[in-house]
Write a protein that holds these residues in place. Structure first.
Motif, PDB file in Angstrom:
ATOM      1  N   TRP A 280       0.833  -1.203   0.000  1.00 60.64           N
ATOM      2  CA  TRP A 280       0.000   0.000   0.000  1.00 60.64           C
ATOM      3  C   TRP A 280       0.867   1.253   0.000  1.00 60.64           C
ATOM      4  CZ3 TRP A 280      -4.432   1.459  -1.556  1.00 60.64           C
ATOM      5  CH2 TRP A 280      -5.028   2.637  -1.088  1.00 60.64           C
ATOM      6  N   ALA A 281       1.933   1.242   0.817  1.00 63.53           N
ATOM      7  CA  ALA A 281       2.848   2.386   0.849  1.00 63.53           C
ATOM      8  C   ALA A 281       3.496   2.597  -0.518  1.00 63.53           C
ATOM      9  CB  ALA A 281       3.914   2.171   1.926  1.00 63.53           C
ATOM     10  N   PHE A 282       3.859   1.496  -1.184  1.00 64.58           N
ATOM     11  CA  PHE A 282       4.440   1.595  -2.522  1.00 64.58           C
ATOM     12  C   PHE A 282       3.450   2.227  -3.502  1.00 64.58           C
ATOM     13  CE2 PHE A 282       4.488  -0.491  -6.712  1.00 64.58           C
ATOM     14  CZ  PHE A 282       5.661   0.046  -7.217  1.00 64.58           C
ATOM     15  N   LEU A 283       2.186   1.790  -3.446  1.00 67.16           N
ATOM     16  CA  LEU A 283       1.181   2.331  -4.359  1.00 67.16           C
ATOM     17  C   LEU A 283       0.970   3.820  -4.123  1.00 67.16           C
ATOM     18  CD1 LEU A 283      -1.445  -0.566  -4.334  1.00 67.16           C
ATOM     19  CD2 LEU A 283       0.116   0.042  -6.184  1.00 67.16           C
ATOM     20  N   LEU A 284       0.963   4.241  -2.853  1.00 67.98           N
ATOM     21  CA  LEU A 284       0.794   5.668  -2.561  1.00 67.98           C
ATOM     22  C   LEU A 284       1.989   6.475  -3.067  1.00 67.98           C
ATOM     23  CD1 LEU A 284      -0.791   5.781   1.007  1.00 67.98           C
ATOM     24  CD2 LEU A 284      -1.911   5.936  -1.221  1.00 67.98           C
ATOM     25  N   LYS A 285       3.166   5.867  -3.024  1.00 73.27           N
ATOM     26  CA  LYS A 285       4.343   6.559  -3.559  1.00 73.27           C
ATOM     27  C   LYS A 285       4.225   6.733  -5.069  1.00 73.27           C
ATOM     28  CE  LYS A 285       9.397   6.271  -3.774  1.00 73.27           C
ATOM     29  NZ  LYS A 285      10.603   5.472  -3.401  1.00 73.27           N
ATOM     30  N   VAL A 286       3.732   5.704  -5.743  1.00 73.58           N
ATOM     31  CA  VAL A 286       3.538   5.786  -7.192  1.00 73.58           C
ATOM     32  C   VAL A 286       2.541   6.879  -7.542  1.00 73.58           C
ATOM     33  CG1 VAL A 286       2.598   4.552  -9.183  1.00 73.58           C
ATOM     34  CG2 VAL A 286       4.166   3.389  -7.642  1.00 73.58           C
ATOM     35  N   LEU A 287       1.496   7.019  -6.722  1.00 74.44           N
ATOM     36  CA  LEU A 287       0.418   7.956  -7.008  1.00 74.44           C
ATOM     37  C   LEU A 287       0.657   9.343  -6.420  1.00 74.44           C
ATOM     38  CD1 LEU A 287      -0.964   5.294  -7.837  1.00 74.44           C
ATOM     39  CD2 LEU A 287      -3.063   6.187  -6.883  1.00 74.44           C
ATOM     40  N   HIS A 288       1.794   9.543  -5.788  1.00 74.37           N
ATOM     41  CA  HIS A 288       2.060  10.832  -5.130  1.00 74.37           C
ATOM     42  C   HIS A 288       1.734  12.004  -6.049  1.00 74.37           C
ATOM     43  CE1 HIS A 288       4.236  13.792  -2.619  1.00 74.37           C
ATOM     44  NE2 HIS A 288       4.553  14.326  -3.796  1.00 74.37           N
ATOM     45  N   TRP A 289       1.011  12.968  -5.510  1.00 72.44           N
ATOM     46  CA  TRP A 289       0.662  14.163  -6.287  1.00 72.44           C
ATOM     47  C   TRP A 289       0.737  15.388  -5.395  1.00 72.44           C
ATOM     48  CZ3 TRP A 289      -0.376  13.897 -11.476  1.00 72.44           C
ATOM     49  CH2 TRP A 289      -0.715  15.103 -12.088  1.00 72.44           C
ATOM     50  N   PRO A 290       1.531  16.389  -5.763  1.00 73.48           N
ATOM     51  CA  PRO A 290       1.642  17.593  -4.937  1.00 73.48           C
ATOM     52  C   PRO A 290       0.302  18.312  -4.825  1.00 73.48           C
ATOM     53  CG  PRO A 290       3.341  17.526  -6.641  1.00 73.48           C
ATOM     54  CD  PRO A 290       2.360  16.447  -6.975  1.00 73.48           C
ATOM     55  N   SER A 291       0.093  18.959  -3.691  1.00 73.05           N
ATOM     56  CA  SER A 291      -1.152  19.701  -3.496  1.00 73.05           C
ATOM     57  C   SER A 291      -0.853  20.988  -2.739  1.00 73.05           C
ATOM     58  CB  SER A 291      -2.170  18.857  -2.737  1.00 73.05           C
ATOM     59  OG  SER A 291      -1.728  18.609  -1.423  1.00 73.05           O
ATOM     60  N   PRO A 292      -1.777  21.937  -2.736  1.00 69.91           N
ATOM     61  CA  PRO A 292      -1.561  23.175  -1.983  1.00 69.91           C
ATOM     62  C   PRO A 292      -1.286  22.884  -0.507  1.00 69.91           C
ATOM     63  CG  PRO A 292      -3.468  23.371  -3.422  1.00 69.91           C
ATOM     64  CD  PRO A 292      -3.064  21.935  -3.457  1.00 69.91           C
ATOM     65  N   SER A 293      -0.498  23.753   0.116  1.00 65.59           N
ATOM     66  CA  SER A 293      -0.153  23.554   1.524  1.00 65.59           C
ATOM     67  C   SER A 293      -1.331  23.802   2.447  1.00 65.59           C
ATOM     68  CB  SER A 293       1.017  24.463   1.908  1.00 65.59           C
ATOM     69  OG  SER A 293       0.679  25.830   1.666  1.00 65.59           O
ATOM     70  N   LYS A 294      -2.359  24.479   1.924  1.00 68.03           N
ATOM     71  CA  LYS A 294      -3.572  24.717   2.710  1.00 68.03           C
ATOM     72  C   LYS A 294      -4.779  24.663   1.785  1.00 68.03           C
ATOM     73  CE  LYS A 294      -3.289  29.795   2.360  1.00 68.03           C
ATOM     74  NZ  LYS A 294      -4.516  29.946   1.562  1.00 68.03           N
ATOM     75  N   ALA A 295      -5.935  24.463   2.385  1.00 65.20           N
ATOM     76  CA  ALA A 295      -7.159  24.397   1.595  1.00 65.20           C
ATOM     77  C   ALA A 295      -7.420  25.743   0.921  1.00 65.20           C
ATOM     78  CB  ALA A 295      -8.337  24.022   2.484  1.00 65.20           C
ATOM     79  N   PRO A 296      -7.807  25.734  -0.362  1.00 62.20           N
ATOM     80  CA  PRO A 296      -8.099  27.011  -1.047  1.00 62.20           C
ATOM     81  C   PRO A 296      -9.271  27.721  -0.384  1.00 62.20           C
ATOM     82  CG  PRO A 296      -8.811  25.131  -2.368  1.00 62.20           C
ATOM     83  CD  PRO A 296      -8.034  24.574  -1.233  1.00 62.20           C
ATOM     84  N   SER A 297      -9.169  29.044  -0.274  1.00 64.13           N
ATOM     85  CA  SER A 297     -10.219  29.829   0.379  1.00 64.13           C
ATOM     86  C   SER A 297     -10.955  30.747  -0.582  1.00 64.13           C
ATOM     87  CB  SER A 297      -9.620  30.671   1.514  1.00 64.13           C
ATOM     88  OG  SER A 297      -8.597  31.521   1.017  1.00 64.13           O
TER      89      SER A 297
END
Length: 549
Positions: free
Chosen positions: A70-87
């Motif tokens: 599972w950890a391997f799959l999450l590494k494959v799917l890693h996707w950057p996101s904003p550091s905070k929720a958009p307001s």
């Protein structure tokens, strides 16, 4: 008449030269460092700690997917996101204020070279973005030549991106970069995927004689399905795959009277800001740029042999290109099958079992409409869910398509006609005359990743068992294709599932038909059901593995 002949001769010479150059490119790829990926990747550099998929819940009590996998799959799917929720909407990437520029633009290029493009993103105020996570699709194309290829995108995590294009045909080419979703929209998609698995719901029909009770069903025992009580639901677990399906308990009929299934409806819960971030006015928009002409000159070289199409090959990036609407694979020596006779000859003495969604059903429809001797049987089943069958007694061909099982957004269908892929493979003898084709993704875009991961794990186990008892069976996987753009099935959601599928089946002697690249770079408008010209090229590539010689 002379002018027409000259034009025809010029076009023929150009086409022959392209074929000549392809051999050179393919051979170069086989002897120099390839552009394939050591593990499936989402084309983003995974350097930050903020990850749009890091908080996905792991499959609970799943013997097929342990913590390490599972950890391997999450590494494959890693996707950057904003550091905070958009307001606010103004914070989001605005495609009309973004720009691209060719890096070190040259007057001329040559076949086999590369072009790099720099993309700069800005928000609604025109301010440069300082973080990544935007979802782009890019292509190099020539509309007059009906030529195009896929561009790989690298995210530098600072608001800038680099697109890499391979130069694969002679003549002029143009750059096209589309912002499919802003990083803020991707954040919404990832959040809703995990938190709201009931965005799509289904109906189960419990029948006893003249009495029918219709209840809500889904793939998870979610709070919205369960309602007020833990004992609310009927649970249906497949004895072979272990897959589970849940329906609210009917008022009076017992659980075992469930006989039919159908789509229920759509019920995503989005805030005003989330709706705005995913609005079509900000989705799938072409990024403005200088649009320079990339002038590609021919380059002569010795003609050499290339490898045959066989299972187990890694998909390169790009996987191929279109020229005059014909796809040329950079994976192996692909062929064209322009007539029904050639198609039938390739499929002679084959039993082909297709299992998947409606995009794979398009392959079945294409073959039955193109091969005159292949006759469809009327099994009196659902035209959308199957099973569908066609036979060609003259060439000893049997062709079957059936849906991949629940969940399935479809019309009223007998539940007994919906078989899980793993269970179907478990009952298949296999052998050198058996071809298995499957795809599975479009009906899973609304669920948490763990649901899809478990389904793939059951199929992978069944494929391994099949190849162990019948190693000469050909197993082909059709990847996801582009088309969806909303919260129920965005291309980003599809791409994530496609990455997981590639990771799960990597290392097995199977074939992957990369429909993603074939649909992403084609000139036709994005549609979950690609046009016939794309389907023909997908089938031609598939048949190149069925009869490689």
């Amino acid at each position: 008449m002379k002018k027409a002949l000259l034009l025809f001769s010029g076009f023929l010479a150009l086409a022959l030269y392209v074929s000549y150059c392809v051999v050179h490119i393919l051979q170069t790829n086989s002897t120099s460092p390839k552009m394939d990926l050591p593990i499936p990747t989402n084309r983003h550099v995974a350097l930050d700690s903020t990850n749009a998929v890091a908080h996905q819940r792991a499959p609970s009590n799943d013997a097929l997917i342990g913590p390490e996998k599972w950890a391997f799959l999450l590494k494959v799917l890693h996707w950057p996101s904003p550091s905070k929720a958009p307001s606010s909407l103004i914070e989001a990437t605005d495609p009309t204020k973004c720009s691209y520029q060719v890096i070190d633009l040259q007057e001329h290029y040559t076949i086999g070279g590369t072009v790099h493009v720099r993309v700069v993103t800005r928000d609604g105020m025109g301010r440069p973005k300082t973080y990544g996570g935007d979802f782009f699709q890019a292509k190099l194309h020539n509309p007059e030549l009906k030529a195009s290829t896929f561009g790989s995108v690298t995210d530098h995590l600072n608001g800038t991106y680099t697109v890499r294009f391979a130069l694969l045909w002679p003549g002029p080419a143009h750059v096209s970069v589309r912002l499919v979703h802003s990083s803020e929209a991707v954040w919404v998609l990832g959040k809703k995927r995990e938190e709201d698995p009931d965005k799509v719901f289904f109906h189960g029909y419990f029948v006893n004689g003249s009495r029918t009770e219709t209840m809500v069903c889904n793939a998870q025992r979610s709070p919205r399905l369960v309602g007020g009580g833990e004992s609310c639901c009927c649970e249906f677990r497949d004895p072979v795959t272990g897959e589970a399906w849940f329906c609210r308990r009917p008022p009076s009929l017992p659980c075992h009277t469930l006989t039919h299934h159908s789509m229920g409806g759509y019920q995503a819960k989005l805030s005003t800001l989330e709706t705005a971030l995913l609005h079509k006015s900000r989705t799938d928009i072409i990024v403005p740029g200088s649009d320079p002409v990339i002038d590609v000159l021919p380059k002569g070289t010795a003609k050499r042999e290339v490898r045959e199409c066989e299972p187990g090959l890694d998909t390169p990036v790009p996987a191929g290109f279109y020229f005059q609407d014909q796809w040329t694979s950079l994976l192996c020596r692909s062929q064209a099958f322009p007539t029904g006779d050639l198609l039938a000859s390739c499929l002679r003495d084959k039993q082909v079992l297709m299992m998947g969604d409606s995009t794979l059903r398009q392959w079945f429809s294409y073959l039955t409409s193109t091969v005159p001797t292949l006759k469809s049987l009327n099994l009196h089943t659902s035209a959308k869910s199957g099973p569908l069958q066609a036979v060609d007694p003259e060439n000893n061909i049997v062709l079957v398509w059936r849906a991949h099982g629940l969940p399935l957004r479809t019309d009223l269908t007998p539940l007994s006609d919906l078989h899980y892929i793993g269970r179907e493979l478990d009952g298949l003898a296999g052998g050198p005359h058996t071809v298995v084709v499957f795809n599975i993704w479009a009906h899973f875009t609304t669920y948490p990743l763990a649901v899809y991961a478990h389904r793939l794990a059951t199929i992978r186990r069944a494929v391994q068992d099949l190849l162990r008892r019948a190693p000469r069976t050909l197993v082909v996987i059709k990847s996801a294709n582009t088309g969806y753009k909303d919260v129920y099935g965005s291309d980003w959601l599809s791409w994530q599932l496609d990455l997981m599928l590639r990771a799960m089946f990597r290392g097995l002697p199977v074939v992957l038909i990369d429909a993603w690249q074939m649909t992403s770079c084609h000139y036709s408008p994005d549609n979950i059901h690609p046009p016939q010209v794309v389907i023909k090229n997908e089938v031609d590539l598939f048949l190149s593995f069925v009869c490689p010689r």
